[in-house]
Design a protein around this motif. Structure first.
Motif, PDB file in Angstrom:
ATOM      1  N   ALA A  16     -10.015  -6.101 -27.451  1.00  0.00           N
ATOM      2  CA  ALA A  16      -8.908  -5.168 -27.168  1.00  0.00           C
ATOM      3  C   ALA A  16      -8.716  -4.987 -25.660  1.00  0.00           C
ATOM      4  CB  ALA A  16      -9.159  -3.829 -27.840  1.00  0.00           C
ATOM      5  N   ALA A  17      -9.802  -4.831 -24.939  1.00  0.00           N
ATOM      6  CA  ALA A  17      -9.713  -4.665 -23.484  1.00  0.00           C
ATOM      7  C   ALA A  17      -9.152  -5.923 -22.825  1.00  0.00           C
ATOM      8  CB  ALA A  17     -11.090  -4.333 -22.913  1.00  0.00           C
ATOM      9  N   ARG A  18      -9.568  -7.067 -23.304  1.00  0.00           N
ATOM     10  CA  ARG A  18      -9.075  -8.318 -22.719  1.00  0.00           C
ATOM     11  C   ARG A  18      -7.592  -8.516 -23.026  1.00  0.00           C
ATOM     12  NH1 ARG A  18      -8.120 -10.777 -18.749  1.00  0.00           N
ATOM     13  NH2 ARG A  18      -8.139 -13.032 -18.767  1.00  0.00           N
ATOM     14  N   ASN A  19      -7.159  -8.107 -24.222  1.00  0.00           N
ATOM     15  CA  ASN A  19      -5.733  -8.205 -24.549  1.00  0.00           C
ATOM     16  C   ASN A  19      -4.893  -7.372 -23.584  1.00  0.00           C
ATOM     17  OD1 ASN A  19      -5.856 -10.022 -26.664  1.00  0.00           O
ATOM     18  ND2 ASN A  19      -6.085  -8.439 -28.221  1.00  0.00           N
ATOM     19  N   GLN A  20      -5.378  -6.188 -23.221  1.00  0.00           N
ATOM     20  CA  GLN A  20      -4.652  -5.346 -22.258  1.00  0.00           C
ATOM     21  C   GLN A  20      -4.567  -6.045 -20.899  1.00  0.00           C
ATOM     22  OE1 GLN A  20      -3.076  -2.434 -22.981  1.00  0.00           O
ATOM     23  NE2 GLN A  20      -3.694  -2.806 -25.090  1.00  0.00           N
ATOM     24  N   SER A  21      -5.665  -6.653 -20.468  1.00  0.00           N
ATOM     25  CA  SER A  21      -5.681  -7.369 -19.193  1.00  0.00           C
ATOM     26  C   SER A  21      -4.758  -8.579 -19.218  1.00  0.00           C
ATOM     27  CB  SER A  21      -7.096  -7.836 -18.856  1.00  0.00           C
ATOM     28  OG  SER A  21      -7.965  -6.746 -18.714  1.00  0.00           O
ATOM     29  N   LEU A  22      -4.790  -9.318 -20.312  1.00  0.00           N
ATOM     30  CA  LEU A  22      -3.910 -10.479 -20.436  1.00  0.00           C
ATOM     31  C   LEU A  22      -2.448 -10.060 -20.376  1.00  0.00           C
ATOM     32  CD1 LEU A  22      -5.689 -12.567 -23.222  1.00  0.00           C
ATOM     33  CD2 LEU A  22      -5.314 -13.276 -20.853  1.00  0.00           C
ATOM     34  N   ALA A  23      -2.101  -8.979 -21.058  1.00  0.00           N
ATOM     35  CA  ALA A  23      -0.722  -8.487 -21.053  1.00  0.00           C
ATOM     36  C   ALA A  23      -0.279  -8.146 -19.633  1.00  0.00           C
ATOM     37  CB  ALA A  23      -0.582  -7.279 -21.977  1.00  0.00           C
ATOM     38  N   ALA A  24      -1.160  -7.523 -18.861  1.00  0.00           N
ATOM     39  CA  ALA A  24      -0.837  -7.191 -17.465  1.00  0.00           C
ATOM     40  C   ALA A  24      -0.649  -8.462 -16.637  1.00  0.00           C
ATOM     41  CB  ALA A  24      -1.932  -6.314 -16.871  1.00  0.00           C
ATOM     42  N   GLU A  25      -1.490  -9.474 -16.871  1.00  0.00           N
ATOM     43  CA  GLU A  25      -1.360 -10.745 -16.162  1.00  0.00           C
ATOM     44  C   GLU A  25      -0.031 -11.427 -16.504  1.00  0.00           C
ATOM     45  OE1 GLU A  25      -4.779 -13.331 -16.771  1.00  0.00           O
ATOM     46  OE2 GLU A  25      -6.119 -11.590 -16.667  1.00  0.00           O
ATOM     47  N   ILE A  26       0.332 -11.392 -17.774  1.00  0.00           N
ATOM     48  CA  ILE A  26       1.595 -12.003 -18.208  1.00  0.00           C
ATOM     49  C   ILE A  26       2.771 -11.263 -17.587  1.00  0.00           C
ATOM     50  CG2 ILE A  26       3.081 -12.433 -20.215  1.00  0.00           C
ATOM     51  CD1 ILE A  26       0.333 -12.788 -21.795  1.00  0.00           C
ATOM     52  N   ALA A  27       2.724  -9.940 -17.590  1.00  0.00           N
ATOM     53  CA  ALA A  27       3.798  -9.145 -16.980  1.00  0.00           C
ATOM     54  C   ALA A  27       3.923  -9.463 -15.491  1.00  0.00           C
ATOM     55  CB  ALA A  27       3.546  -7.655 -17.200  1.00  0.00           C
ATOM     56  N   ALA A  28       2.794  -9.659 -14.819  1.00  0.00           N
ATOM     57  CA  ALA A  28       2.807  -9.963 -13.389  1.00  0.00           C
ATOM     58  C   ALA A  28       3.440 -11.318 -13.087  1.00  0.00           C
ATOM     59  CB  ALA A  28       1.380  -9.919 -12.824  1.00  0.00           C
ATOM     60  N   SER A  29       3.520 -12.204 -14.082  1.00  0.00           N
ATOM     61  CA  SER A  29       4.160 -13.512 -13.883  1.00  0.00           C
ATOM     62  C   SER A  29       5.683 -13.413 -13.905  1.00  0.00           C
ATOM     63  CB  SER A  29       3.678 -14.514 -14.937  1.00  0.00           C
ATOM     64  OG  SER A  29       4.280 -14.252 -16.193  1.00  0.00           O
ATOM     65  N   GLU A  30       6.191 -12.205 -14.155  1.00  0.00           N
ATOM     66  CA  GLU A  30       7.623 -11.900 -14.149  1.00  0.00           C
ATOM     67  C   GLU A  30       8.449 -12.869 -14.986  1.00  0.00           C
ATOM     68  OE1 GLU A  30       8.814 -11.515 -10.044  1.00  0.00           O
ATOM     69  OE2 GLU A  30       7.487  -9.788  -9.751  1.00  0.00           O
ATOM     70  N   PRO A  31       8.137 -12.933 -16.291  1.00  0.00           N
ATOM     71  CA  PRO A  31       8.883 -13.853 -17.148  1.00  0.00           C
ATOM     72  C   PRO A  31      10.351 -13.433 -17.311  1.00  0.00           C
ATOM     73  CG  PRO A  31       7.440 -12.461 -18.455  1.00  0.00           C
ATOM     74  CD  PRO A  31       7.134 -12.177 -17.021  1.00  0.00           C
ATOM     75  N   GLN A  32      11.202 -14.445 -17.475  1.00  0.00           N
ATOM     76  CA  GLN A  32      12.635 -14.218 -17.655  1.00  0.00           C
ATOM     77  C   GLN A  32      13.046 -14.656 -19.053  1.00  0.00           C
ATOM     78  OE1 GLN A  32      14.827 -16.118 -14.512  1.00  0.00           O
ATOM     79  NE2 GLN A  32      13.487 -15.303 -12.943  1.00  0.00           N
ATOM     80  N   GLN A  33      13.787 -13.799 -19.744  1.00  0.00           N
ATOM     81  CA  GLN A  33      14.252 -14.082 -21.110  1.00  0.00           C
ATOM     82  C   GLN A  33      13.081 -14.589 -21.962  1.00  0.00           C
ATOM     83  OE1 GLN A  33      17.471 -16.855 -20.000  1.00  0.00           O
ATOM     84  NE2 GLN A  33      18.799 -15.464 -21.141  1.00  0.00           N
ATOM     85  N   LEU A  34      12.012 -13.830 -21.969  1.00  0.00           N
ATOM     86  CA  LEU A  34      10.762 -14.281 -22.569  1.00  0.00           C
ATOM     87  C   LEU A  34      10.851 -14.447 -24.083  1.00  0.00           C
ATOM     88  CD1 LEU A  34       7.791 -15.004 -22.145  1.00  0.00           C
ATOM     89  CD2 LEU A  34       7.246 -12.567 -22.346  1.00  0.00           C
ATOM     90  N   LEU A  35      10.418 -15.618 -24.510  1.00  0.00           N
ATOM     91  CA  LEU A  35      10.249 -15.909 -25.926  1.00  0.00           C
ATOM     92  C   LEU A  35       8.768 -16.175 -26.146  1.00  0.00           C
ATOM     93  CD1 LEU A  35      11.344 -16.535 -28.788  1.00  0.00           C
ATOM     94  CD2 LEU A  35      11.555 -18.932 -28.026  1.00  0.00           C
ATOM     95  N   ALA A  36       8.113 -15.328 -26.922  1.00  0.00           N
ATOM     96  CA  ALA A  36       6.707 -15.523 -27.267  1.00  0.00           C
ATOM     97  C   ALA A  36       6.654 -16.326 -28.560  1.00  0.00           C
ATOM     98  CB  ALA A  36       6.008 -14.182 -27.445  1.00  0.00           C
ATOM     99  N   VAL A  37       5.889 -17.402 -28.547  1.00  0.00           N
ATOM    100  CA  VAL A  37       5.766 -18.270 -29.713  1.00  0.00           C
ATOM    101  C   VAL A  37       4.301 -18.300 -30.135  1.00  0.00           C
ATOM    102  CG1 VAL A  37       6.069 -20.599 -30.635  1.00  0.00           C
ATOM    103  CG2 VAL A  37       7.735 -19.675 -28.992  1.00  0.00           C
TER     104      VAL A  37
END
Length: 182
Positions: A16-37
């Motif tokens: 759970a803690a790692r999922n929160q960290s990963l989400a922050a890392e993904i957000a920091a990559s500033e995705p555009q029109q993000l599609l999660a597959v």
């Protein structure tokens, strides 16, 4: 009824803690029109928890599913990837985040990434819960990694052996050979 002895590698809290960290890392990559597959089947628990964490981090991705297989009934990749279920969304000009449970040989994720890029994705990022770098058969580097995993057969948190153990809330490995677990 007793089952096999499973050693916990990553418990619920650590995941759970790692999922929160990963989400922050993904957000920091500033995705555009993000599609999660989410790559099925093994990633379903990870993808669900990661997507909720991404929402809490301010991301609002669209979500799709892709079912790919290179394992058939075995525990070793055949090297041939088959699309069992494809995404329905147009990926042209979008950032795509491939979410998978484990990166071993890399064949399946390389196939998926190349396919989505060929369809015109702006960028295809790879997020895996587990990485086994020593098992790589092709040149692919994940953008986001939950944990570097020892070279053992893992189950739980969506991952299985013969469709069993997916429901476990942790990631572990069966002591001894998985074939002897039944």
């Amino acid at each position: 009824m007793s089952g096999p002895n499973i050693t916990v590698l990553y418990d619920e809290n650590r995941i759970a803690a790692r999922n929160q960290s990963l989400a922050a890392e993904i957000a920091a990559s500033e995705p555009q029109q993000l599609l999660a597959v989410a790559v099925l089947k093994g990633s379903f628990m990870f993808a669900a928890d990661l997507l909720r964490a991404m929402h809490a981090s301010g991301l609002m991705p669209e979500v799709e599913f892709m079912h790919l297989s290179s394992y058939l009934q075995g525990q070793v990749s055949t090297g041939n990837v088959e699309v069992l279920r494809d995404v329905q969304s147009d990926v042209r000009g979008r950032d795509v985040l491939l979410i998978d449970d484990i990166l071993e040989s890399g064949r399946t994720l390389t196939y998926a990434k190349d396919l989505l890029m060929a369809r015109g994705a702006r960028r295809v990022m790879v997020c895996v819960l587990l990485e086994k770098p020593g098992k790589r058969a092709v040149n692919i580097q994940p953008d986001f990694v939950g944990f570097t995993c020892p070279d053992v057969f893992v189950v739980g948190y969506g991952m299985d052996v013969a469709h069993s153990f997916r429901q476990l809330p942790f990631i572990g490995h069966i002591e001894g050979s998985p074939e002897r677990a039944f």
